[in-house]
Structures are given as C-alpha cells and as structure tokens.
Enzyme design. Structure first.
Site, PDB file in Angstrom:
ATOM      1  N   ASP A  49       0.837  -1.197   0.000  1.00 56.38           N
ATOM      2  CA  ASP A  49       0.000   0.000   0.000  1.00 56.38           C
ATOM      3  C   ASP A  49       0.874   1.250   0.000  1.00 56.38           C
ATOM      4  O   ASP A  49       1.711   1.431   0.884  1.00 56.38           O
ATOM      5  CB  ASP A  49      -0.887  -0.016   1.261  1.00 56.38           C
ATOM      6  N   TYR A  54       2.931   9.998  -0.083  1.00 59.90           N
ATOM      7  CA  TYR A  54       4.042   9.403   0.668  1.00 59.90           C
ATOM      8  C   TYR A  54       5.393   9.668  -0.023  1.00 59.90           C
ATOM      9  O   TYR A  54       6.443   9.429   0.565  1.00 59.90           O
ATOM     10  CB  TYR A  54       3.879   7.885   0.837  1.00 59.90           C
ATOM     11  N   LYS A  79      -3.068   6.048  -4.034  1.00 60.29           N
ATOM     12  CA  LYS A  79      -4.177   6.945  -3.676  1.00 60.29           C
ATOM     13  C   LYS A  79      -4.042   8.309  -4.339  1.00 60.29           C
ATOM     14  O   LYS A  79      -2.924   8.809  -4.518  1.00 60.29           O
ATOM     15  CB  LYS A  79      -4.235   7.132  -2.151  1.00 60.29           C
ATOM     16  N   HIS A 112      -7.900   9.679  -1.465  1.00 56.38           N
ATOM     17  CA  HIS A 112      -7.195   9.644  -0.179  1.00 56.38           C
ATOM     18  C   HIS A 112      -7.994  10.279   0.970  1.00 56.38           C
ATOM     19  O   HIS A 112      -8.028   9.749   2.078  1.00 56.38           O
ATOM     20  CB  HIS A 112      -5.828  10.316  -0.320  1.00 56.38           C
TER      21      HIS A 112
END
Ligand code: A2P
Length: 287
Positions: A49, A54, A79, A112
C-alpha cells in the site's frame, strides 16, 4: 472468514481477491523504500500500500521489480492526493502514479481524503463526485482492478452514493486501539465495503504498543503488543496495513494466525482510549 496467513484472500464485492494483510508504507523514507518493499516481499507479503503523498511510489516500484515476483502475483494500491481532486485531474494523477511506480495497472486506487465542507463548503460533494466519476471510468477501462475511498466516514460514503454508478469496494480509515472507529466499521461493512486500517499500530511513536492492557493481553498469548493490535483488527473483519522498515518487525507483523483473542479481550482493547495515533477527523482537516 477463514484466514490462515498474510495472503489469505478476501473477496471484494466485484470478485477481486485481496490479501488479508498489506504492507504499509506511510512515512517510509523514500530513500529506504525500495529496500523495505523488497524485504517485505521476500518475507512473504504480496499486498503493498502506497500513496502519491508518501512520495515513495518510485521506491515501491523499484522494490517490486527487484523482488522478481511477477506483477500479477502482487496487489498494489495507491491513492489520489487532495491537490489532484476533480475529473480530469484524477485521470492525470492516476497516470502519473502509474508512471512513478513503473506499472501499467493498479489493483486498487483510492480517493485519499474526502473534500470536506470546512474547506469547500457547498462544492465539497460535487468535487468528490467528479473525482469518483473519473475513478469509475478508469475502472471500467480496465486500468484499475478495484476502486475505493480512504478516510470517508459513512456519511461521506452515503453522499457519494447519491451520484456514484459504482459502489466503492474499499474504505481505508485510521483504526488502532484507542481510535477504534467501531461504529463506522460496522456501518461501512453493512454497505458491503471492505474496511482497511491505516496506522494499525498507532503510528509513529505511538503509545499503543506500551499500553499496560495491551501488554497484559500480549503476554497471555506469548505475542507482542503489535501482533495483538493487528489481530484485534483482523478479528473485526478489517484489513490491517502495518508499516515497518525493519525485517524482524516486518516478519513479526505477518505472524498473526496462530492465536485468537477472546470476546472479552476484544472488548477490552476496543474500550481503550487516549492512546494517540493521528486521530484525524476528516471533516475537520485543513489539507
Ligand atoms: P519502524 O518502521 O521503525 O519499525 P503504523 O503501522 O501504525 O503506522 O505504525 C508503524 C510504527 O510502528 C512505525 O513507527 C514502525 O517503526 C513501528 N513498528 C512497526 N512494527 C512494529 C512492531 N512489530 N513492533 C514495534 N514497533 C513497530
């Protein structure tokens, strides 16, 4: 649900199977991501994931390639970040994520965070509907095997369903002892949505793993508090996404299938509170 190992499949509403524990990469330093993902795949995880925000999608892609495990044996999620909401923007953001990952399809793509009324007033619902319409089209075009949401509370999902043609298959929300979201989980599951847990150990520097009740239960089972936290999530039919960059912990976080928490232990853990984590309210966030 008869889950016997980290890759036991859970069937989504569209029939796609998802391994019942995922390897999380929230706050994994981009510089170490490729190595960590490779370690996780070598340890046995097949579900990874990540997310645009990120900033480690490139590392995830590299870890996957280096692992040598065929793409179709892996389940990869990313996401849509908040600055990319909207119909055209969602399609472009999806393509950019694929390119950073070096993949030609995703197994799961999530919005998200819902656009909230605090930031967008009356326009919030339309913005979410526009992003979702793009997700539906990408799904129908075969670019994504399943589509879903993240941080949508049941009332956000209900609002989205007023315009959606395709029901979200997954909703990834913050779940850990101390922030259990018990009612929300039940409502989402009643809608036929698989709930995933982000921050399942309480996140970075959390006190979940030091909590005396957690320690007592862990000792009783000869397990770690991290394993108890993950097991408590699994026994609610929720899919945890533990993050670690250390091989020993990566392995520990998969070893969840040789013990069972009693109903009393489940309740005791669910009634813990004030254990930190991010505890973000999606209606109140400013990002
Ligand atoms: P690290 O990556 O240094 O192992 P969450 O999954 O809730 O976001 O929490 C992850 C946090 O917990 C990270 O800071 C991670 O650090 C740490 N962590 C992950 N697995 C374990 C474990 N089995 N025992 C203790 N800490 C862990």
């Amino acid at each position: 649900m008869n889950l016997t190992n980290v890759n036991s499949p859970i069937k989504l509403e569209n029939g796609v199977e998802i391994p019942c524990v995922g390897y999380g990469t929230f706050r994994t330093d981009p510089a170490v991501t490729a190595r960590a993902v490779q370690d996780a795949i070598e340890a046995g995880y097949r579900h990874i994931d990540t997310a645009r925000i990120y900033e480690n999608e490139e590392g995830v892609g590299e870890g996957i390639r280096v692992s040598g495990v065929p793409r179709e044996k892996l389940f990869v999620t990313s996401k849509l970040w908040n600055t990319d909401r909207g119909y055209e923007e969602t399609k472009a953001a999806f393509q950019a994520s694929l390119e950073r990952l070096g993949l030609d399809y995703l197994d799961l793509y999530l919005i998200h965070w819902p656009a909230n009324e605090k930031q967008f007033g009356d326009r919030a619902a339309q913005i979410n509907a526009d992003s979702w319409r793009a997700m539906e089209e990408l799904y129908e075009a075969g670019r994504i095997r399943a589509i879903g949401l993240s941080n949508f509370m049941p009332h956000h999902v209900k609002k989205l369903m007023e315009t959606a043609r395709i029901k979200p298959m997954v909703d990834q929300i913050e779940v850990h002892p101390g922030w259990p979201h018990t009612d929300e989980i039940i409502k989402l599951q009643d809608m036929g949505i698989l709930v995933e847990a982000w921050g399942p150990l309480g996140g970075q520097g959390s006190v979940v793993l030091q909590n005396p009740t957690m320690k007592k239960i862990a000792e009783a089972h000869g397990k770690s508090t991290a394993q108890v936290s993950l097991r408590w999530i699994i026994q609610q039919g929720v899919l945890p996404l533990p993050k670690s960059v250390h091989v020993e912990r990566i392995r520990q976080n998969m070893d969840l299938f040789d013990f069972e928490l009693s109903d009393d232990e489940m309740k005791e853990i669910s009634s813990l509170s004030g254990l930190g984590g991010q505890c973000a309210d999606p209606d109140d966030v400013d990002f």
